[in-house]
Scaffold this active site. Structure first.
Site, short mmCIF file in Angstrom:
data_model
loop_
_atom_site.label_atom_id
_atom_site.label_comp_id
_atom_site.label_asym_id
_atom_site.label_seq_id
_atom_site.Cartn_x
_atom_site.Cartn_y
_atom_site.Cartn_z
N HIS B 106 -4.10 67.94 3.51
CA HIS B 106 -2.74 68.40 3.79
C HIS B 106 -2.37 69.39 2.68
CE1 HIS B 106 1.69 67.92 4.02
NE2 HIS B 106 1.49 67.47 5.24
N ASP B 184 -5.09 60.19 -1.07
CA ASP B 184 -3.87 60.46 -0.30
C ASP B 184 -3.86 59.49 0.87
OD1 ASP B 184 -2.03 61.30 1.56
OD2 ASP B 184 -2.56 63.42 1.45
N GLN B 187 -1.50 58.63 5.56
CA GLN B 187 -1.79 58.28 6.96
C GLN B 187 -2.55 56.96 7.09
OE1 GLN B 187 -0.50 59.78 9.47
NE2 GLN B 187 0.16 61.74 8.59
N LYS B 210 6.83 57.33 6.73
CA LYS B 210 5.78 57.24 7.75
C LYS B 210 5.46 55.79 8.07
CE LYS B 210 3.49 61.50 6.25
NZ LYS B 210 3.78 62.54 7.24
N CYS B 350 0.47 71.57 8.52
CA CYS B 350 0.33 71.68 7.06
C CYS B 350 -1.12 71.56 6.63
CB CYS B 350 1.17 70.62 6.34
SG CYS B 350 2.92 70.79 6.60
#
Ligand code: PLP
Lengths: 136, 393
Positions: B106, B184, B187, B210, B350
């Site tokens: 991202h 990261d 997600q 999220k 992104c």
């Protein structure tokens, strides 16, 4: 609710009118919509009376951006530069018809922004014209 | 209702819908015990402080951190990455040294490292992708073996392709070469059990919004020993031990990194969201997402002209599917789906370097979460078929 993807829009998208380049264009501008990656380029050839003799657009992107650019070229052909500068958002939106969300409005109006950028570069821009462009 | 049709929300990879429990807790905080934390000696301030710290403890339990002191409240994944780049990065990455990234990151896991690389004269090195959206392990090994790299930073799950990366294995290899690893997890933490000790990552970040929590709150996890060595990111109140006219001393982590009044309501709301998700069970959520994604993958794959990007086997990916239909532009697709009350994302998500790698300018992305149903996937597929008819694909 009726779809914005009318037969007319789809037809202009599939079979764009006035797509191409004009090597002797006096008015020339290009811009992109960073959100979608739409690209539109506009070229206008004017005669000594400042009437638009010929106009072409080029670009890539979604159906709304490309169809509206093609429709806009038909609108400006034969108009004086002074009348071209008077074309409004509403004129373009009525060509397209249907309801657009704010994000898609940017797609629809990109060609008008490019056209006006070119015209104002040609006839000279002022604070008022800069403001008008940033509102598109 | 959207355009006269019930909303089918298939954009949870962008942000999740909020359960009423979370919204109610925010209201309760603001109406019943709104006060600044770690300051007042009065009752509601103590109540707010307790709820804020309890949220930190819940997060630590959720990801199996060693201690709540390893949990730092930030605005979101983006701020967590910037914090590590500017605090740890500026201290540890030097001239000519390397930072290893992947081509599926991202923008928020690219740009902060570009800024750091510019400041320090460091190099960015990218791990490439296979055509079906997996990392090229060989690239990674080569970058590591060349030496001189200080950090590996990679996404756990791709927000575009849904690829689940083998982070545990990559971390083990990176550590052998003395490289720290940033994961990261924007997600992954919302969608599956994540255990930072088992993974052995040095840093990990995710966003509250999220995972059914409020916007403006997120988490940076880092190993205690690393945090203790890191200088502050922002200066201000709450993060200091003593302030003098020309010099100050810092508090211990996590407070060293929480300058000023933080997003107290957000943290408490996130704590509530974690209660909600934990009650459902992260393993169950993962299974639910996976079942729906598999169904979506199969059904979309049957539509003539649809190309799905990323792993061909839906079992190896999370509940995120990117696709295009013939030469229909993704924005036209999303507008047509919107006319049918279906919310999906279209664009570059992104992740422009990834789009370049896929050779497209944009894709349409549908992503699922706890509240989605097979019925909504059927509506998506029907609507994509309608788009095919409209555009004569
Ligand atoms: C993989 C990934 N990383 C980072 C981010 C950035 O998260 P935030 O915008 O909440 O900081 C996102 C969210 O879009 C994401 O999907």
């Amino acid at each position: 609710m009726s779809s914005i993807y009318s037969e007319i829009i789809l037809d202009y998208y599939r079979y764009p009118r006035n797509k191409g380049t004009l090597p002797h264009a006096q008015i020339h501008a290009r811009d992109t919509n960073p959100l979608c990656g739409d690209v539109i380029e506009m070229q206008l050839e004017v005669d000594e009376k400042n009437t638009v003799k010929d106009v072409k657009f080029n670009g890539q992107g979604c159906a709304i951006s490309q169809a509206s650019a093609s429709m806009l070229t038909e609108l400006v052909k034969g108009k004086t530069v002074d009348n071209v500068r008077k074309i409004s958002k509403e004129d373009v939106l009525s060509l397209i018809g249907g309801q657009l969300t704010a994000v898609r409005l940017k797609c629809a109006l990109l060609s008008l922004k490019v056209l006006k950028t070119g015209v104002y570069n040609y006839i000279g821009s002022t604070d008022a014209t800069k403001e008008e462009l940033s509102g598109l | 209702m959207i355009n006269g049709k019930p909303l089918a929300y298939l954009d949870s990879a962008a942000t999740a819908q909020k359960p009423v429990e979370v919204i109610d807790e925010l209201t309760r905080f603001y109406t019943e015990y709104n006060a600044n934390v770690h300051r007042g000696v009065y009752k509601i301030s103590e109540e707010a402080t307790a709820a804020y710290e309890e949220a930190r403890a819940k997060i630590a339990r959720l990801i199996n951190a060693n201690s709540p002191t390893e949990i730092i409240f930030v605005r979101g994944t983006t701020e967590a990455i910037n914090l590590v780049a500017q605090s740890w990065g500026r201290m540890n990455v030097g001239l000519g040294e390397g930072i290893i990234l992947t081509e599926m990151e991202h923008h928020s896991n690219i740009v902060p490292w570009q800024l750091l690389a510019k400041q320090k004269g460091a190099h960015l090195k990218y791990v490439g992708l296979t055509d079906d959206g997996h990392l090229v392990h060989e690239d990674f090994r080569q970058h590591l073996e060349l030496g001189g790299s200080k950090l590996v930073t990679m996404t756990h799950v791709s927000n575009v392709l849904g690829t689940i990366n083998p982070v545990r294995e990559y971390i083990r290899e990176a550590h052998k070469q003395g490289c720290r690893v940033f994961v990261d997890a924007a997600q992954s933490v919302p969608h599956m059990p994540v255990d930072v000790q088992d993974m052995d990552c040095d840093f990990l970040a995710f966003s509250g919004h999220k995972m059914c929590g409020p916007t403006g709150i997120g988490v940076l996890y880092a190993k205690k020993a690393i945090l203790e060595e890191m200088p502050p990111y922002h200066g201000g109140g709450e993060m200091i031990r003593e302030v003098h006219l020309y010099e100050s001393t810092w508090r211990d982590p996590p407070y060293r990194f929480e300058a000023g009044t933080t997003n107290i309501a957000g943290a408490i709301g996130l704590g509530k969201a974690i209660d909600y998700l934990s009650e459902l069970g992260l393993r169950n959520i993962q299974l639910h997402d996976q079942e729906l994604a598999e169904y979506m993958h199969d059904m979309l794959g049957k539509v003539r002209g649809v190309k799905i990007y990323g792993p061909a086997n839906p079992r190896t990916k999370a509940g995120v599917i990117s696709f295009n239909l013939g030469d229909v532009h993704a924005h036209d697709m999303a507008s047509l789906l919107d006319e049918d009350g279906i919310a999906v994302r279209s664009g570059h998500h992104c992740a422009q370097p990834l789009m370049d790698r896929l050779g497209v300018s944009s894709t349409t992305r549908a992503s699922v979460y706890i509240y989605n149903t097979e019925d909504e996937i059927d509506r998506l597929v029907e609507s994509v078929e309608r788009a095919g008819r409209v555009f004569k694909v």
